[in-house]
Design an enzyme around this catalytic site. Structure first.
Site, PDB file in Angstrom:
ATOM      1  N   THR A  18       0.795  -0.969  -0.052  1.00 47.52           N
ATOM      2  CA  THR A  18       0.027  -0.204   0.089  1.00 47.52           C
ATOM      3  C   THR A  18       1.031   1.156  -0.212  1.00 47.52           C
ATOM      4  O   THR A  18       0.596   2.186  -0.575  1.00 47.52           O
ATOM      5  CB  THR A  18      -0.841  -0.006   1.171  1.00 47.52           C
ATOM      6  N   SER A  61       1.748  -7.665  -0.719  1.00 40.46           N
ATOM      7  CA  SER A  61       2.605  -8.589   0.372  1.00 40.46           C
ATOM      8  C   SER A  61       2.186 -10.059   0.303  1.00 40.46           C
ATOM      9  O   SER A  61       2.888 -10.742   0.858  1.00 40.46           O
ATOM     10  CB  SER A  61       2.448  -7.976   1.721  1.00 40.46           C
ATOM     11  N   THR A  93       0.839  -4.534   4.553  1.00 47.48           N
ATOM     12  CA  THR A  93       0.645  -4.669   5.676  1.00 47.48           C
ATOM     13  C   THR A  93      -0.115  -6.098   5.907  1.00 47.48           C
ATOM     14  O   THR A  93       0.070  -6.638   6.966  1.00 47.48           O
ATOM     15  CB  THR A  93      -0.224  -3.665   6.578  1.00 47.48           C
ATOM     16  N   ASP A  94      -0.595  -6.641   4.748  1.00 46.92           N
ATOM     17  CA  ASP A  94      -1.470  -7.720   5.081  1.00 46.92           C
ATOM     18  C   ASP A  94      -0.690  -9.022   5.461  1.00 46.92           C
ATOM     19  O   ASP A  94      -1.101  -9.770   6.462  1.00 46.92           O
ATOM     20  CB  ASP A  94      -1.808  -8.265   3.726  1.00 46.92           C
TER      21      ASP A  94
END
Length: 340
Positions: A18, A61, A93-94
Site C-alpha cells: 500500500t 505482500s 501490511t497484509d
C-alpha cells in the site's frame, strides 16, 4: 567551525504494498512507487540518516515468499558489513506480522531491522506511509533499538515481531500485540524502547532454502477433523492445528490427529490469539495432556500463523521431530520481553 557529525546510514529495502500503491484513472491502487520515490517524498528523512534505497520487489505482500526473505536477510547482512547501522523494510501490511516474524528468526545480528508500511495509500487523504517511514528510520537509527531484533513500527508504536498482529482490515491503528502491547514508541521524533527481548533464538537455514509445505488447520465446534486425513496425500510435510482454548480438540477428531502425528510433525497452537498452550491442566479426551502424549509439539505462545512459519523453517533446516520440539520450546521461552 565544528563539523557536523556524520549521519548514521540506514539501508531501506522495499517490497511494494500500500505504501507504494497509487490509483489509476478509474481503477484500484496498485504498487507503482519505487523505494527511491517513497524516500524522496518524506520531508526530513535526510536529516535523520543517510538512507540508501533498494528495490527488492514491487508486489502485494501476499506474494512474498520465504526465499524472498532469505534474500532480504543476505542483502541486509551485506549492507551492515558495508557500514549500515540498521535497516528498514516496507511492504504491504497484509503479511507484515508473518514476514517480520520470519526475519526475526533469520536475523541474528544486533543491528535493528524495522518493518513498516501504510494503511492508506498515497492517493488518499491522510496517507500514513511517509510518517511511518520517517518513524521507522528514526527507530532503526537509534541506539535504543540495538539488540531488539526485528520490530514493526506504524502509527508511532514499536511492536516486537514475535507478538505483533494485524487486528483490523482498514484501521490505521490495526497493529497490536495481544497480551503485551507495544515495546516502545516514537515521540517528537525520539524513539523510546522501555521493553527489550530477554534473549533471542532463531533458525539457521541455507541460502538456497527449500521450503516444505505446512498446513494450518483451525478446528471448530462439532468438527471431526476429516480434512486432516487428506493432508499427507496432498503433499504436506507438517501441520499446525489451531485448537480450542488452551489446546483442545473434539473427541471425533482424535483418531485423525493421532494418525497424522504418527506420520509428520504436528504442532498444537491455540485459536484464541493470545496466551500459551497448556501442558498439564486438563486430562479429558481431546485435552492438551492427551494431545501432547500423542506426540504433538507445543506452540507455546505462538499463534497458528507464526507457528506454521517456524515449522516451515525447522523443516527447511533439516530438523527432525525432537529437534523441532526443542526449537519451539527455545523460541517460545526466549521471546518474552523484560524492562530495560
Amino acid at each position: 567551525m565544528t563539523a557536523s557529525p556524520a549521519l548514521p546510514r540506514i539501508d531501506y529495502f522495499a517490497f511494494g504494498g500500500t505504501i507504494a500503491s497509487v490509483r489509476g484513472n478509474d481503477d484500484g491502487a496498485v504498487p507503482t512507487l519505487t523505494a527511491q520515490d517513497i524516500a524522496d517524498s518524506v520531508d526530513g528523512l535526510d536529516q535523520v540518516a543517510e538512507v540508501r534505497a533498494h528495490q527488492l520487489l514491487l508486489t502485494p505482500s501476499p506474494e512474498i515468499t520465504i526465499a524472498d526473505l532469505v534474500r532480504l536477510r543476505n542483502a541486509i547482512a551485506d549492507s551492515v558489513a558495508d557500514g549500515a547501522v540498521g535497516a528498514v523494510v516496507t511492504q504491504g501490511t497484509d503479511s507484515i506480522e508473518e514476514t517480520a516474524f520470519v526475519m526475526d528468526l533469520l536475523w541474528s545480528g544486533e543491528e535493528p531491522i524495522v518493518y513498516t508500511g501504510a494503511m492508506r495509500n498515497p492517493s488518499l487523504p491522510g496517507a500514513d506511509g511517509p510518517a511511518n517511514l520517517l518513524s521507522a528510520v528514526q527507530v532503526a537509527a537509534s541506539a535504543q533499538a540495538v539488540g531488539t531484533g526485528v520490530t514493526v513500527c506504524l502509527g508511532d508504536e514499536i511492536h516486537a515481531a514475535r507478538y505483533v498482529h494485524k487486528s483490523h482490515t482498514s484501521s490505521p491503528s490495526t497493529f497490536v500485540s495481544p497480551g503485551l502491547g507495544p515495546i516502545g514508541w516514537v515521540s517528537e521524533g525520539r524513539p523510546v524502547v522501555p521493553l527489550r527481548p530477554s534473549s533471542r533464538s532463531g533458525v539457521d537455514v541455507p541460502d538456497d532454502v527449500a521450503v516444505s509445505p505446512v498446513a494450518l488447520i483451525r478446528l471448530g465446534l462439532d468438527d471431526d477433523g476429516r480434512i486432516l486425513g487428506t493432508l499427507a496425500d496432498l503433499g504436506y510435510h507438517g501441520v499446525v492445528i489451531e485448537a480450542f482454548g488452551g489446546g483442545h480438540v473434539p473427541v471425533a477428531a482424535l483418531p485423525a490427529v493421532a494418525e497424522l502425528a504418527a506420520a509428520m510433525p504436528v504442532v498444537l497452537a491455540s485459536r484464541t490469539g493470545s496466551g500459551e498452550v497448556l501442558t498439564q491442566t486438563y486430562r479429558f479426551a481431546g485435552s492438551e495432556i492427551e494431545l501432547l502424549e500423542l506426540g504433538l509439539i507445543r506452540a507455546g505462545a505462538l499463534d497458528g500463523l507464526k507457528a506454521r512459519l517456524l515449522l516451515m523453517l525447522c523443516l527447511a533446516a533439516g530438523q527432525d521431530t525432537d529437534a523441532i520440539a526443542e526449537t519451539f520450546a527455545a523460541v517460545s521461552s526466549t521471546s518474552g520481553p523484560i524492562r530495560a
